[in-house]
Design an enzyme around this catalytic site. Structure first.
Site, PDB file in Angstrom:
ATOM      1  N   ASN A 153       9.000   8.906   4.739  1.00  0.00           N
ATOM      2  CA  ASN A 153       8.317   8.763   6.036  1.00  0.00           C
ATOM      3  C   ASN A 153       6.843   9.142   5.873  1.00  0.00           C
ATOM      4  O   ASN A 153       6.361  10.136   6.416  1.00  0.00           O
ATOM      5  CB  ASN A 153       9.019   9.661   7.064  1.00  0.00           C
ATOM      6  CG  ASN A 153       8.581   9.359   8.487  1.00  0.00           C
ATOM      7  OD1 ASN A 153       7.923   8.353   8.742  1.00  0.00           O
ATOM      8  ND2 ASN A 153       8.930  10.237   9.408  1.00  0.00           N
ATOM      9  N   ASP A 155       4.036   7.485   6.670  1.00  0.00           N
ATOM     10  CA  ASP A 155       2.984   6.943   7.526  1.00  0.00           C
ATOM     11  C   ASP A 155       2.544   8.017   8.522  1.00  0.00           C
ATOM     12  O   ASP A 155       2.940   9.185   8.417  1.00  0.00           O
ATOM     13  CB  ASP A 155       3.455   5.666   8.237  1.00  0.00           C
ATOM     14  CG  ASP A 155       4.594   5.918   9.225  1.00  0.00           C
ATOM     15  OD1 ASP A 155       5.242   6.982   9.130  1.00  0.00           O
ATOM     16  OD2 ASP A 155       4.841   5.056  10.086  1.00  0.00           O
ATOM     17  N   ASP A 179      11.385   5.118  11.758  1.00  0.00           N
ATOM     18  CA  ASP A 179      11.169   5.096  10.307  1.00  0.00           C
ATOM     19  C   ASP A 179      12.321   5.777   9.565  1.00  0.00           C
ATOM     20  O   ASP A 179      12.420   5.680   8.346  1.00  0.00           O
ATOM     21  CB  ASP A 179       9.862   5.815   9.943  1.00  0.00           C
ATOM     22  CG  ASP A 179       8.638   5.085  10.475  1.00  0.00           C
ATOM     23  OD1 ASP A 179       8.749   3.881  10.763  1.00  0.00           O
ATOM     24  OD2 ASP A 179       7.579   5.728  10.614  1.00  0.00           O
ATOM     25  N   ASP A 350     -10.171  -0.451  -7.636  1.00  0.00           N
ATOM     26  CA  ASP A 350      -9.908   0.696  -8.508  1.00  0.00           C
ATOM     27  C   ASP A 350      -9.383   1.906  -7.747  1.00  0.00           C
ATOM     28  O   ASP A 350      -8.704   2.757  -8.314  1.00  0.00           O
ATOM     29  CB  ASP A 350     -11.189   1.088  -9.258  1.00  0.00           C
ATOM     30  CG  ASP A 350     -11.555   0.067 -10.324  1.00  0.00           C
ATOM     31  OD1 ASP A 350     -10.657  -0.698 -10.720  1.00  0.00           O
ATOM     32  OD2 ASP A 350     -12.724   0.026 -10.741  1.00  0.00           O
ATOM     33  N   SER A 370      -5.304   6.151  -6.066  1.00  0.00           N
ATOM     34  CA  SER A 370      -5.443   6.509  -7.483  1.00  0.00           C
ATOM     35  C   SER A 370      -6.091   7.884  -7.641  1.00  0.00           C
ATOM     36  O   SER A 370      -6.743   8.385  -6.722  1.00  0.00           O
ATOM     37  CB  SER A 370      -6.296   5.463  -8.208  1.00  0.00           C
ATOM     38  OG  SER A 370      -7.668   5.695  -7.932  1.00  0.00           O
ATOM     39  N   LEU A 409      -3.883  -1.565 -13.071  1.00  0.00           N
ATOM     40  CA  LEU A 409      -2.497  -1.592 -12.591  1.00  0.00           C
ATOM     41  C   LEU A 409      -2.255  -2.938 -11.917  1.00  0.00           C
ATOM     42  O   LEU A 409      -2.809  -3.219 -10.856  1.00  0.00           O
ATOM     43  CB  LEU A 409      -2.283  -0.442 -11.592  1.00  0.00           C
ATOM     44  CG  LEU A 409      -0.948  -0.390 -10.845  1.00  0.00           C
ATOM     45  CD1 LEU A 409       0.218  -0.239 -11.810  1.00  0.00           C
ATOM     46  CD2 LEU A 409      -0.951   0.759  -9.840  1.00  0.00           C
ATOM     47  N   HIS A 469      -9.684  -1.992 -18.216  1.00  0.00           N
ATOM     48  CA  HIS A 469      -8.695  -2.409 -17.217  1.00  0.00           C
ATOM     49  C   HIS A 469      -8.043  -3.738 -17.589  1.00  0.00           C
ATOM     50  O   HIS A 469      -8.720  -4.655 -18.055  1.00  0.00           O
ATOM     51  CB  HIS A 469      -9.356  -2.557 -15.843  1.00  0.00           C
ATOM     52  CG  HIS A 469      -9.905  -1.277 -15.304  1.00  0.00           C
ATOM     53  ND1 HIS A 469     -10.639  -1.209 -14.141  1.00  0.00           N
ATOM     54  CD2 HIS A 469      -9.820  -0.002 -15.769  1.00  0.00           C
ATOM     55  CE1 HIS A 469     -10.990   0.051 -13.919  1.00  0.00           C
ATOM     56  NE2 HIS A 469     -10.507   0.797 -14.891  1.00  0.00           N
ATOM     57  N   ASP A 471      -7.145  -6.035 -15.637  1.00  0.00           N
ATOM     58  CA  ASP A 471      -7.637  -7.175 -14.841  1.00  0.00           C
ATOM     59  C   ASP A 471      -8.913  -7.780 -15.420  1.00  0.00           C
ATOM     60  O   ASP A 471      -9.429  -8.766 -14.897  1.00  0.00           O
ATOM     61  CB  ASP A 471      -7.822  -6.796 -13.364  1.00  0.00           C
ATOM     62  CG  ASP A 471      -9.010  -5.868 -13.103  1.00  0.00           C
ATOM     63  OD1 ASP A 471      -9.584  -5.326 -14.075  1.00  0.00           O
ATOM     64  OD2 ASP A 471      -9.361  -5.668 -11.917  1.00  0.00           O
ATOM     65  N   CYS A 643     -12.429  -6.704  -9.023  1.00  0.00           N
ATOM     66  CA  CYS A 643     -12.724  -5.261  -8.975  1.00  0.00           C
ATOM     67  C   CYS A 643     -13.278  -4.849  -7.612  1.00  0.00           C
ATOM     68  O   CYS A 643     -13.078  -3.715  -7.167  1.00  0.00           O
ATOM     69  CB  CYS A 643     -13.758  -4.882 -10.035  1.00  0.00           C
ATOM     70  SG  CYS A 643     -13.362  -5.419 -11.694  1.00  0.00           S
TER      71      CYS A 643
END
Length: 661
Positions: A153, A155, A179, A350, A370, A409, A469, A471, A643
């Protein structure tokens, strides 16, 4: 097999006990027999089902056998079909006999009260609690699996609250209750029986910090809901109502699966018998249910976009406008993070990754924050966390590296690898192997991703890049055929091949970066003659090839599933590689619309030959290519379109509990 309980009898005085619906009582007929008795006869009132187990045979009574030998291993089993109306309204009588005697030498009387005690959840995963014949104490994966599901829960349904909903012990809104997962305790039988018995709802000590349980009694008023289990509260005494047979408890998850926590949580209800004063209560029945905490799930580029995010910083107005125009094409709302909130940090990809959590009764998005924590560090909590929008974070106590940013990621679309299905795709993270001593993703982040179980992570080699990265060298785009997507890989060799073609066609003097002020403008001939650049790009190509082989194995891809996007890199082995011109695989994917960094390649016949080649590769798949100028606003700062943007996407139609990890 039904729960079974042994009951001691006495020929001195009647015995009274409770039989819980769905269980069996085993009567100790030998233990209460008079000294010289050799046989017994048993009979019960109509509400009692009796069986004699003799020489491994189970015989239902009444039977043609009138007397049974008191042999070792002989036992009487009983069960009841319906709750009693009154205490002790059913009974069993056992009469004991000597060898040839016709008159009993002793009698044992047992008075029975049948009650129903049942703890139920949505074990069938229909979205509603129901009675089930499934094993409630186990949790199984797959389309035919069973077991209830719990959402973290995480949120904040009350905008005025200071914390996440699972960080307090209060119910602030009915939305908060929605929820949570319901757990229903059903009790039927004469209410007076509960004066001599106690019903205890309890949770294992090891699970108590992972869950919170709320109970409002018979009330629907929010203020009546109290926190009754979880944290330091390991048990709660339930007082069955005279007027209601059901007590509804609301359960919230406090923690996602992680190291040391599989995600499974068990709750028990135990019926305790209260003997005479001064003696401890004894348990006579326990019912157990198991929940699994829903994992955090990432969404791939190929999922439909729901909301696009971009930062407004000094001098990036044109970039924001271009992203806004793309969002409009796909009828997707655009959220602009203002300067006050981003503090000149434009790298929104990022800072966060958007995912979701799902149970049969509820799905909501969850942003993963992150450990990078730069200018955007407060944005996820201040501006994204809210009603039905959750938040989770992991820190890097060892210190965050660039590989902890979430440009590192990604997740693949769904794949099947040698018969093994990954219906939610596989997470892709960059690391430092095959070299030792390089940068790695923080252990806490990687452990969290692995523990979710449903998108088994694959480690790629990204430490050869300056930023590091994944990506920067890969992306996925939707496709109408084959696996439903193509993997795009940056390719120096494809770029050299294209430039060589153009040189041979007589365009060797065409220049890069036409129209960009104060940027050196090498010709095709100069680029092809630059041996240092070529050697470095051969090294880069070998790094990308290593990843290509891993991706083919880990995602079950064939060469025809991969498209090589022409790209050159510059730099050296010590400091790492950066894009020589805007990195085209670092693109924004919004359905069929692609926002690709404008490469400013050599003009051939008035057209950029790099753009033309990329269009030729992607447009046959039904994709529309829009080239966005990010040169001064992102590229020179070591990033590109992907990015500088982020996308919340539609959850998978596939339910995660239907898979088998």
């Amino acid at each position: 097999m039904a729960q079974q309980r042994r009951v001691q009898l006495s020929t001195q005085r009647p015995t009274s006990t409770v039989c819980v619906l769905g269980t069996e009582l085993s009567l100790d007929v030998c233990g209460s027999a008079p000294k010289d008795a050799v046989a017994f006869h048993v009979q019960g009132t109509p509400g009692v089902k009796l069986y004699v187990v003799h020489e491994t045979q189970s015989v239902k009574l009444p039977s043609s056998v009138c007397r049974w030998p008191l042999a070792a291993g002989t036992e009487v089993l009983l069960a009841m079909d319906a709750p009693s109306k009154d205490v002790g309204d059913e009974k069993v009588r056992i009469s004991y006999f000597r060898e040839a005697g016709g008159v009993p030498v002793g009698r044992a009387m047992l008075y029975l009260t049948c009650v129903e005690v049942s703890l139920d959840t949505d074990a069938g995963r229909s979205g509603a609690v129901s009675r089930t014949l499934l094993d409630k104490a186990t949790w199984t994966w797959g389309p035919d699996g069973h077991g209830a599901i719990l959402l973290v829960n995480c949120d904040r349904d009350d905008p005025k609250a200071e914390t996440l909903d699972n960080q307090d012990t209060a119910i602030r809104s009915y939305a908060d209750l929605k929820d949570m997962s319901q757990m229903v305790l059903r009790t039927r039988g004469p209410r007076t029986i509960f004066t001599g018995h106690r019903l205890l709802l309890h949770v294992d000590f090891s699970d108590a910090d992972k869950v919170g349980v709320f109970y409002g009694g018979n009330s629907i008023a929010l203020e009546e809901y109290k926190h009754v289990l979880g944290g330091s509260k390991l048990a709660y005494t339930v007082k069955p109502s005279r007027h209601q047979e059901e007590s509804i408890f609301y359960v919230e998850g406090l923690a996602f699966p992680d190291v040391g926590f599989s995600g499974l949580v068990a709750f028990h209800v135990t019926l305790l018998e209260s003997p005479e004063k001064g003696l401890l209560e004894t348990p006579i029945f326990t019912d157990t249910v198991v929940f699994r905490v829903a994992p955090w799930i990432m969404t791939p580029n190929t999922a439909a976009p729901l909301e696009v995010f971009v930062c407004s910083v000094d001098n990036n107005e044109d970039f924001v406008a271009a992203v806004g125009a793309m969002a409009e094409k796909t009828k997707c709302p655009l959220t602009i993070c203002p300067l006050l909130e981003n503090r000149q940090d434009r790298w929104i990809q990022d800072e966060v990754e958007f995912g979701y959590v799902q149970a049969p009764h509820k799905t909501f998005p969850v942003v993963f924050d992150s450990p990078r924590d730069r200018g955007l560090k407060d944005f996820p909590v201040k501006s994204i966390l809210g009603p039905d929008f959750g938040y989770v974070a992991r820190q890097a106590p060892e210190g965050a590296s660039s590989l902890d940013s979430f440009g590192n990621l990604e997740v693949s679309p769904p794949v099947t690898v040698q018969g093994k299905e990954y219906p939610l795709g596989r997470i892709l993270i960059g690391s430092s192997f095959p070299r030792f001593g390089g940068r790695r993703m923080a252990k806490a982040v990687k452990d969290f991703l692995v523990a979710q179980q449903v998108q088994a992570p694959v480690e790629l080699f990204s430490d050869w890049l300056h930023v590091g990265h994944v990506d920067e060298f890969l992306s996925f785009v939707p496709a109408p055929d084959r696996k439903g997507f193509r993997l795009l890989l940056a390719s120096p060799s494809a770029c050299y091949q294209l430039l060589k073609e153009k040189q041979e066609e007589g365009f060797g003097e065409a220049v890069m970066f036409e129209g960009l002020k104060e940027v050196s403008k090498p010709t095709i001939n100069e680029i092809l003659a630059n041996e240092g650049l070529r050697k470095f790009n051969n090294y880069v190509q070998s790094c990308i090839n290593w990843n290509r082989d891993i991706l083919k194995r880990a995602l079950g891809l064939a060469e025809s599933d991969i498209l090589d996007i022409p790209q050159l890199f510059r730099g050296n082995v010590a400091t790492g590689a950066e894009a020589f011109f805007p990195d085209m695989v670092n693109m924004l994917v919004l359905g069929r619309h692609l926002g690709i960094p404008k490469p400013f390649g050599p003009l051939v016949g008035g057209q950029c030959c790099l753009e033309e080649r990329v269009r030729a590769l992607l447009e046959p798949l039904g994709l529309t290519c829009t080239f966005i100028d990010d040169y001064f606003s992102y590229h020179v700062l070591s990033g590109e379109v992907h990015c500088g943007t982020n996308v919340r996407r539609k959850p998978f139609a596939f339910k995660w509990w239907h898979m088998v990890p």
